[in-house]
Scaffold this active site. Structure first.
Site, short mmCIF file in Angstrom:
data_model
loop_
_atom_site.label_atom_id
_atom_site.label_comp_id
_atom_site.label_asym_id
_atom_site.label_seq_id
_atom_site.Cartn_x
_atom_site.Cartn_y
_atom_site.Cartn_z
CG HIS A 1 -3.70 -1.09 -2.50
ND1 HIS A 1 -4.84 -1.72 -2.93
CD2 HIS A 1 -4.26 -0.30 -1.48
CE1 HIS A 1 -6.07 -1.03 -2.21
NE2 HIS A 1 -5.39 -0.36 -1.45
CG ASP B 1 -4.94 3.17 -0.37
OD1 ASP B 1 -3.90 2.75 0.52
OD2 ASP B 1 -5.92 2.65 -0.53
CB SER C 1 -0.99 0.06 1.42
OG SER C 1 -1.55 1.26 1.14
CG MET D 1 -10.90 4.59 -0.29
SD MET D 1 -9.82 4.57 1.00
CE MET D 1 -8.45 4.36 0.00
CG HIS E 1 -8.94 1.44 -2.48
ND1 HIS E 1 -8.63 1.17 -0.96
CD2 HIS E 1 -10.30 1.70 -2.33
CE1 HIS E 1 -9.78 1.16 -0.19
NE2 HIS E 1 -10.74 1.26 -1.12
CG ASP F 1 -7.05 -1.71 1.68
OD1 ASP F 1 -7.28 -0.82 0.99
OD2 ASP F 1 -5.93 -1.87 2.27
CG MET G 1 -7.93 8.30 0.82
SD MET G 1 -7.23 8.15 2.57
CE MET G 1 -6.60 6.51 2.69
CB SER H 1 -0.11 -4.59 9.50
OG SER H 1 -1.05 -3.56 9.54
CG MET I 1 -12.74 -1.17 2.54
SD MET I 1 -10.94 -1.02 1.88
CE MET I 1 -10.26 -0.23 3.46
C1 DX5 Z 1 -6.87 2.36 4.33
C2 DX5 Z 1 -6.28 2.18 3.11
C3 DX5 Z 1 -5.24 0.89 3.11
C4 DX5 Z 1 -4.21 1.20 4.16
C5 DX5 Z 1 -3.57 -0.12 4.86
O1 DX5 Z 1 -7.98 3.19 3.99
O2 DX5 Z 1 -7.07 1.60 2.02
O3 DX5 Z 1 -4.70 0.76 2.08
O4 DX5 Z 1 -3.16 2.09 3.68
O5 DX5 Z 1 -2.47 0.39 5.81
P1 DX5 Z 1 -2.31 -0.68 7.24
O6 DX5 Z 1 -1.87 -2.00 6.51
O7 DX5 Z 1 -1.45 0.18 7.95
O8 DX5 Z 1 -3.86 -0.99 7.64
ZN ZN Z 2 -6.52 0.73 0.16
#
Ligand code: DX5
Ligand code: ZN
Length: 247
Positions: A53, A55, A28, A88, A86, A195, A57, A219, A157
């Site tokens: 991946h 993200d 990510s 969002m 992804h 995710d 937002m 993580s 999610m």
């Molecule tokens: C959260 C994102 C994830 C996030 C995951 O909205 O979609 O991709 O970056 O990060 P960790 O592994 O720290 O939960």
């Molecule tokens: Zn994500």
């Protein structure tokens, strides 16, 4: 567990070896060191991750802002690995072209963010990309039942979207199990992506319950004092062992 991976066409390889397909690792990138993103992408690619991946937002669908199309276009030059964007964002259908032009190979939109989910997914597919639908923890799988024929992957999610470093929502393992049996019952070939807080504590169960695409952030991959190459090798070894012990 789903036995077929469609987004990456690994089907033949794994079947011939008679073992269940290896889960796919997707860093990510919002968790990466933004000041050294080129270096991180090149090293993760070299270390053998399967996809990236990304993200996006909008500060409305989720209370945060992250990566945009211009940055995606810039890092596109550093790797040929699939870009999984992804979204969002509210009304994702209004921004598809921006991300298609930036170099996305796969786009997931949230079922909760659009009035026209089926049309939006079909549009992504018509543009030759892989189409994904993402569902928040509280969203029932029933809400996407009537788009199973058009999606290539489903993003469950496992945290509420918007931030890295959150805790896994416990009921998500049951949801994964239900989704896997629904997909198998209907005979579809759909990848299941998880995710949020995907790491050594949560990976065994999500794999057991049918996930095969792992979004890996703070993580598992992006940890203080753990070089990216070591993080990827350690994670691949852990998953390989789980897969081997299972068969
Ligand atoms: C959260 C994102 C994830 C996030 C995951 O909205 O979609 O991709 O970056 O990060 P960790 O592994 O720290 O939960
Ligand atoms: Zn994500």
């Amino acid at each position: 567990m789903l036995t077929v991976v469609t987004a990456f066409n690994y089907e033949n390889d794994n079947k011939s070896e008679g073992r269940v397909c290896m889960a796919l690792i997707g860093p990510s990138l919002m968790c990466a060191d933004m000041a050294n993103l080129q270096d991180s992408v090149l090293r993760l690619d070299q270390a053998g991750v399967d996809f990236f991946h990304i993200d996006v937002m909008d500060g409305k669908f989720v209370p945060n802002f992250t990566l945009g199309p211009d940055l995606i276009k810039r890092i596109r030059e550093f790797t040929n690995k699939p870009f999984d964007v992804h979204l969002m964002v509210e009304k994702p259908e209004d921004y598809l072209n921006l991300f298609i032009e930036s170099g996305a190979d796969m786009i997931s939109v949230h079922a909760e963010a659009t009035y026209h989910l089926q049309r939006t997914l079909q549009t992504i597919k018509d543009q030759g990309l892989k189409a994904g639908v993402a569902i928040n923890p509280a969203t029932p799988i029933h809400d996407i039942e009537y788009v199973l024929d058009v999606v290539d992957y489903i993003t469950v999610m496992t945290v509420n979207p918007g931030f890295a470093g959150q805790k896994f929502v416990p009921l998500m393992n049951g949801k994964l199990r239900d989704l896997t049996s629904l997909i198998n019952k209907c005979g579809y070939k759909i990848d299941i992506q998880v995710d949020g807080n995907i790491g050594y504590e949560t990976i065994p169960n999500v794999l057991k319950n049918g996930a095969n695409m792992l979004v890996c952030g703070t993580s598992s991959l992006f940890k203080q004092n753990l070089p990216l190459e070591e993080a990827v090798a350690k994670l691949k070894g852990f998953i390989q062992e789980l897969e081997t012990n299972k068969v």
